[in-house]
Design a protein around this motif. Structure first.
Motif, PDB file in Angstrom:
ATOM      1  N   HIS A  11       0.557  10.562  -1.292  1.00 20.68           N
ATOM      2  CA  HIS A  11      -0.110   9.275  -1.381  1.00 20.68           C
ATOM      3  C   HIS A  11      -1.464   9.463  -2.064  1.00 20.68           C
ATOM      4  O   HIS A  11      -2.231  10.352  -1.704  1.00 20.68           O
ATOM      5  N   HIS A  24      -6.046   1.591  -2.143  1.00 17.46           N
ATOM      6  CA  HIS A  24      -4.784   1.447  -1.402  1.00 17.46           C
ATOM      7  C   HIS A  24      -3.963   2.720  -1.521  1.00 17.46           C
ATOM      8  O   HIS A  24      -3.704   3.193  -2.637  1.00 17.46           O
ATOM      9  N   THR A  80      -1.142   4.886  -2.279  1.00 22.21           N
ATOM     10  CA  THR A  80       0.015   4.599  -3.133  1.00 22.21           C
ATOM     11  C   THR A  80       0.854   5.859  -3.297  1.00 22.21           C
ATOM     12  O   THR A  80       0.337   6.919  -3.669  1.00 22.21           O
ATOM     13  N   TRP A  81       2.144   5.739  -3.024  1.00 25.91           N
ATOM     14  CA  TRP A  81       3.043   6.891  -3.111  1.00 25.91           C
ATOM     15  C   TRP A  81       3.312   7.225  -4.568  1.00 25.91           C
ATOM     16  O   TRP A  81       3.778   6.383  -5.345  1.00 25.91           O
ATOM     17  N   ASP A 113       5.552   4.158  -6.282  1.00 25.83           N
ATOM     18  CA  ASP A 113       6.040   2.947  -5.627  1.00 25.83           C
ATOM     19  C   ASP A 113       4.924   1.912  -5.620  1.00 25.83           C
ATOM     20  O   ASP A 113       3.838   2.161  -5.088  1.00 25.83           O
ATOM     21  N   ARG A 160       2.791  -1.497  -4.700  1.00 26.85           N
ATOM     22  CA  ARG A 160       2.420  -2.053  -3.400  1.00 26.85           C
ATOM     23  C   ARG A 160       3.566  -2.882  -2.813  1.00 26.85           C
ATOM     24  O   ARG A 160       4.141  -3.726  -3.481  1.00 26.85           O
ATOM     25  N   TYR A 181       7.673   3.705  -0.418  1.00 21.04           N
ATOM     26  CA  TYR A 181       6.805   4.349   0.563  1.00 21.04           C
ATOM     27  C   TYR A 181       5.379   3.817   0.545  1.00 21.04           C
ATOM     28  O   TYR A 181       4.530   4.319   1.289  1.00 21.04           O
ATOM     29  N   THR A 182       5.095   2.830  -0.294  1.00 21.39           N
ATOM     30  CA  THR A 182       3.753   2.261  -0.370  1.00 21.39           C
ATOM     31  C   THR A 182       3.679   0.994   0.474  1.00 21.39           C
ATOM     32  O   THR A 182       4.475   0.068   0.286  1.00 21.39           O
ATOM     33  N   GLU A 205      -2.164  -2.232 -11.341  1.00 21.07           N
ATOM     34  CA  GLU A 205      -1.863  -1.067 -10.518  1.00 21.07           C
ATOM     35  C   GLU A 205      -1.327   0.082 -11.379  1.00 21.07           C
ATOM     36  O   GLU A 205      -1.721   1.249 -11.214  1.00 21.07           O
TER      37      GLU A 205
END
Length: 259
Positions: free
Chosen positions: A4, A10, A12-13, A55, A57, A61-62, A77
């Motif tokens: 992550h 945020h 993020t994966w 991934d 948002r 996994y995010t 993003e």
């Protein structure tokens, strides 16, 4: 290596597979996750490129936030991932929503893009055949199970994610062929012969691109990367390796005026 990474505050994966050559960023579809592309076409691309995926948002996994889903936010993003993880320009390979995001990134930050591959992507929301997703259908069950297996938000957030996604589908994206004509990078448009994106819409995307190529894969649907991964990986590799523009014996779409 997967971990992550902080993207605009945020977690993020991100999965950076490393590898030789130019970076290649895989952009997954809506209601999906990076694993699908990494497992289907990723191995075929990793021998020649540094394959990276993440991934978005509220996907995979995010974790999600309270904000709605919007393609412009997804493009922002993606730009941050290119800047902070990839470290510069890359080839973008986007499937469905990922293809839409790739188009927006290329319009906003062409300096971060080498070439684009967009698979089953529409540039306007009216380019998709109206269809309903039966909650009991194998497709919805598979999407739901994949979401529940990965999401940090838990199974109870699934309905929220579906609601946000379909709200976005009904009003975005809203690009025009004039927008598409601004592209300065080579773009490969790939579509299944039974895709949810209509043929007239796909052809209008291709024809508006100054440096576009078009591939229609027979016997496939919107799930083309899962149905014919080897065929798709081959098309992508040939496109990325080729010199531009293509030289054909009878150019029509690619005909250039004298001088």
């Amino acid at each position: 290596m997967a971990s992550h990474v902080d993207i605009d505050g945020h977690p993020t994966w991100v999965d950076d597979r490393g590898g030789p050559g130019v970076p290649l960023l895989l952009l997954h579809g809506g209601l999906s996750n990076s694993d699908e592309l990494l497992k289907s076409i990723g191995p075929g691309l990793a021998e020649r490129f540094r394959v990276v995926a993440f991934d978005r948002r509220g996907h995979g996994y995010t974790a999600d936030t309270d904000a709605g889903f919007h393609y412009a936010d997804m493009a922002t993003e993606t730009i941050r991932v290119l800047e902070e993880v990839v470290g510069g320009p890359a080839h973008l390979v986007g499937w469905s929503d990922g293809g839409i995001v790739a188009l927006l990134v290329a319009l906003k930050r062409p300096d971060l893009v080498h070439k684009l591959v967009v698979i089953g992507a529409n540039y306007h929301y009216d380019g998709v055949v109206p269809f309903e997703m039966d909650p009991q259908s194998p497709l919805v069950q598979e999407l739901s199970n994949a979401y529940i297996e990965r999401s940090p938000d838990g199974a109870e957030h699934l309905e929220v994610a579906f609601s946000k996604t379909f709200a976005m589908f009904g009003s975005e994206p809203t690009l025009t062929t004039a927008d598409i004509a601004q592209f300065t990078r080579p773009v490969l448009v790939v579509v299944g012969d039974d895709d949810v994106v209509t043929f007239p819409h796909t052809v209008s995307l291709y024809e508006a691109l100054p440096e576009g190529q078009l591939a229609v894969v027979p016997g496939t649907s919107h799930a083309l990367p899962l149905e014919q991964p080897d065929v798709l990986a081959g098309l992508i590799l040939n496109f990325l390796a080729a010199a531009e523009p293509p030289h054909t014996l009878i150019p029509i779409h690619r005909a250039r005026p004298p001088g």
